[in-house]
Design a protein around this motif. Structure first.
Motif, PDB file in Angstrom:
ATOM      1  N   SER A  56      22.827  15.591  -9.841  1.00  0.00           N
ATOM      2  CA  SER A  56      22.327  15.808 -10.817  1.00  0.00           C
ATOM      3  C   SER A  56      20.855  14.838 -11.248  1.00  0.00           C
ATOM      4  O   SER A  56      20.767  13.883 -10.492  1.00  0.00           O
ATOM      5  CB  SER A  56      23.001  15.809 -12.222  1.00  0.00           C
ATOM      6  OG  SER A  56      23.265  14.362 -12.191  1.00  0.00           O
ATOM      7  N   GLY A  57      19.905  15.222 -11.814  1.00  0.00           N
ATOM      8  CA  GLY A  57      18.741  14.692 -11.936  1.00  0.00           C
ATOM      9  C   GLY A  57      19.130  13.423 -12.707  1.00  0.00           C
ATOM     10  O   GLY A  57      18.633  12.400 -12.277  1.00  0.00           O
ATOM     11  N   GLU A  58      20.066  13.188 -13.626  1.00  0.00           N
ATOM     12  CA  GLU A  58      20.475  12.101 -14.810  1.00  0.00           C
ATOM     13  C   GLU A  58      20.872  11.035 -13.502  1.00  0.00           C
ATOM     14  O   GLU A  58      20.626   9.791 -13.411  1.00  0.00           O
ATOM     15  CB  GLU A  58      21.389  12.477 -15.588  1.00  0.00           C
ATOM     16  CG  GLU A  58      21.740  11.123 -16.263  1.00  0.00           C
ATOM     17  CD  GLU A  58      22.499  11.573 -17.528  1.00  0.00           C
ATOM     18  OE1 GLU A  58      23.795  10.958 -17.606  1.00  0.00           O
ATOM     19  OE2 GLU A  58      22.430  12.583 -18.322  1.00  0.00           O
ATOM     20  N   PHE A  59      21.893  11.432 -12.545  1.00  0.00           N
ATOM     21  CA  PHE A  59      22.373  10.483 -11.527  1.00  0.00           C
ATOM     22  C   PHE A  59      21.637  10.045 -10.572  1.00  0.00           C
ATOM     23  O   PHE A  59      21.512   8.835 -10.387  1.00  0.00           O
ATOM     24  CB  PHE A  59      23.656  11.252 -10.980  1.00  0.00           C
ATOM     25  CG  PHE A  59      24.231  10.514  -9.972  1.00  0.00           C
ATOM     26  CD1 PHE A  59      25.029   9.327 -10.530  1.00  0.00           C
ATOM     27  CD2 PHE A  59      24.256  10.542  -8.587  1.00  0.00           C
ATOM     28  CE1 PHE A  59      26.014   8.727  -9.406  1.00  0.00           C
ATOM     29  CE2 PHE A  59      24.837   9.935  -7.723  1.00  0.00           C
ATOM     30  CZ  PHE A  59      25.629   8.753  -8.174  1.00  0.00           C
ATOM     31  N   GLN A  61      18.324   9.507 -11.188  1.00  0.00           N
ATOM     32  CA  GLN A  61      17.386   8.345 -11.868  1.00  0.00           C
ATOM     33  C   GLN A  61      18.141   7.245 -12.013  1.00  0.00           C
ATOM     34  O   GLN A  61      17.533   6.147 -11.598  1.00  0.00           O
ATOM     35  CB  GLN A  61      17.092   9.171 -13.097  1.00  0.00           C
ATOM     36  CG  GLN A  61      16.163  10.204 -12.980  1.00  0.00           C
ATOM     37  CD  GLN A  61      16.074  10.829 -14.538  1.00  0.00           C
ATOM     38  OE1 GLN A  61      16.494  10.548 -15.679  1.00  0.00           O
ATOM     39  NE2 GLN A  61      14.937  11.783 -14.610  1.00  0.00           N
ATOM     40  N   GLN A  62      19.406   7.249 -12.363  1.00  0.00           N
ATOM     41  CA  GLN A  62      20.228   6.041 -12.215  1.00  0.00           C
ATOM     42  C   GLN A  62      20.078   5.291 -10.851  1.00  0.00           C
ATOM     43  O   GLN A  62      20.030   4.036 -10.850  1.00  0.00           O
ATOM     44  CB  GLN A  62      21.766   6.183 -12.617  1.00  0.00           C
ATOM     45  CG  GLN A  62      21.693   6.583 -14.132  1.00  0.00           C
ATOM     46  CD  GLN A  62      23.510   6.763 -14.212  1.00  0.00           C
ATOM     47  OE1 GLN A  62      24.101   7.200 -13.456  1.00  0.00           O
ATOM     48  NE2 GLN A  62      23.755   6.510 -15.568  1.00  0.00           N
TER      49      GLN A  62
END
Length: 68
Positions: A56-59, A61-62
Motif C-alpha cells: 500500500s502507498g501508506e506503508f 511512505q513509512q
C-alpha cells in the motif's frame, strides 16, 4: 485467502488456496502461541516460488521516511 489444513501432525499440514489446491514450495509452517484477542500468527517458509507483492502507498511512505 489462504488456509492452513492439518491432520494433526507436521507431515500432514498444508497451505491451500481457496480452491483447495496445495500451495507449492512450502517447506515449513510454524504456528506461534495464541496471543491477545485469540489471534494466531503463522510463519510460512517457501522456496522456489514467484511472488507478486503489492504494498500500500501508506506503508511504502513509512518505509521511505524511516532512517536506516
Amino acid at each position: 485467502m489462504l488456509k492452513i489444513v492439518s491432520d494433526g501432525n507436521g507431515m500432514g499440514t498444508r497451505l491451500v488456496m481457496p480452491d483447495g489446491t496445495i500451495v507449492p514450495g512450502v517447506t515449513r509452517i510454524e504456528l506461534r502461541p495464541i496471543i491477545a484477542d485469540n489471534k494466531v500468527e503463522a510463519v510460512i517458509t517457501c522456496v522456489g516460488v514467484c511472488l507478486d507483492i503489492d504494498v500500500s502507498g501508506e506503508f511504502a511512505q513509512q518505509l521511505l521516511a524511516e532512517p536506516d
